[in-house]
Design a protein around this motif. Sequence first.
Motif, PDB file in Angstrom:
ATOM      1  N   TYR A 159      -5.586   7.493  10.656  1.00  0.00           N
ATOM      2  CA  TYR A 159      -5.242   6.193  10.088  1.00  0.00           C
ATOM      3  C   TYR A 159      -4.800   5.211  11.174  1.00  0.00           C
ATOM      4  N   SER A 208       0.915   5.091   0.451  1.00  0.00           N
ATOM      5  CA  SER A 208       0.005   5.997   1.155  1.00  0.00           C
ATOM      6  C   SER A 208      -0.498   7.159   0.317  1.00  0.00           C
ATOM      7  N   GLY A 209       0.275   7.629  -0.611  1.00  0.00           N
ATOM      8  CA  GLY A 209      -0.127   8.805  -1.387  1.00  0.00           C
ATOM      9  C   GLY A 209       0.239  10.105  -0.697  1.00  0.00           C
ATOM     10  N   LYS A 268      -7.516   3.406   3.839  1.00  0.00           N
ATOM     11  CA  LYS A 268      -8.467   2.501   4.483  1.00  0.00           C
ATOM     12  C   LYS A 268      -8.980   1.451   3.499  1.00  0.00           C
ATOM     13  N   LYS A 269      -9.195   1.857   2.279  1.00  0.00           N
ATOM     14  CA  LYS A 269      -9.715   0.943   1.257  1.00  0.00           C
ATOM     15  C   LYS A 269      -8.730  -0.190   0.952  1.00  0.00           C
ATOM     16  N   HIS A 270      -7.438   0.127   0.929  1.00  0.00           N
ATOM     17  CA  HIS A 270      -6.448  -0.840   0.469  1.00  0.00           C
ATOM     18  C   HIS A 270      -5.706  -1.579   1.583  1.00  0.00           C
ATOM     19  N   LYS A 314      -8.990   7.931   2.804  1.00  0.00           N
ATOM     20  CA  LYS A 314      -9.983   7.010   2.245  1.00  0.00           C
ATOM     21  C   LYS A 314      -9.306   5.881   1.462  1.00  0.00           C
ATOM     22  N   GLN A 315      -8.305   6.224   0.666  1.00  0.00           N
ATOM     23  CA  GLN A 315      -7.598   5.221  -0.126  1.00  0.00           C
ATOM     24  C   GLN A 315      -6.788   4.278   0.764  1.00  0.00           C
ATOM     25  N   VAL A 342      -8.959  12.252   0.868  1.00  0.00           N
ATOM     26  CA  VAL A 342      -8.863  11.251  -0.194  1.00  0.00           C
ATOM     27  C   VAL A 342      -7.739  10.261   0.114  1.00  0.00           C
ATOM     28  N   VAL A 343      -6.610  10.776   0.596  1.00  0.00           N
ATOM     29  CA  VAL A 343      -5.485   9.905   0.960  1.00  0.00           C
ATOM     30  C   VAL A 343      -5.930   8.921   2.034  1.00  0.00           C
ATOM     31  N   VAL A 359       0.862  -1.184   0.000  1.00  0.00           N
ATOM     32  CA  VAL A 359       0.000   0.000   0.000  1.00  0.00           C
ATOM     33  C   VAL A 359       0.898   1.233   0.000  1.00  0.00           C
ATOM     34  N   GLN A 396      -2.780  16.435  -3.298  1.00  0.00           N
ATOM     35  CA  GLN A 396      -3.853  15.509  -2.946  1.00  0.00           C
ATOM     36  C   GLN A 396      -4.550  15.975  -1.673  1.00  0.00           C
TER      37      GLN A 396
END
Length: 65
Positions: A51, A6-7, A23-25, A20-21, A17-18, A4, A13
């Motif tokens: 996070y 992190s972005g 948590k999604k991955h 959310k992504q 959004v960072v 993963v 960004q």
Amino acid sequence: MWDVLSGDFDVNQNPTVVLKQLKKHTKNGSIIVFHDSDKFLEMLKQVLPEYLQYVKDNAWETATL
């Protein structure tokens, strides 16, 4: 090897959004890449506390590599 990204490196960004992504991955056993640079510090300050709470809420452990 990490799974993963992190972005946090994209200063354009949105922190929401960072997060959310992330948590999604993230899943149990994931290795997440965060960057420890002054350039990305503000993003980390905004994303990392929530996070880490998410990780804790899922009863996962953290460690640094």
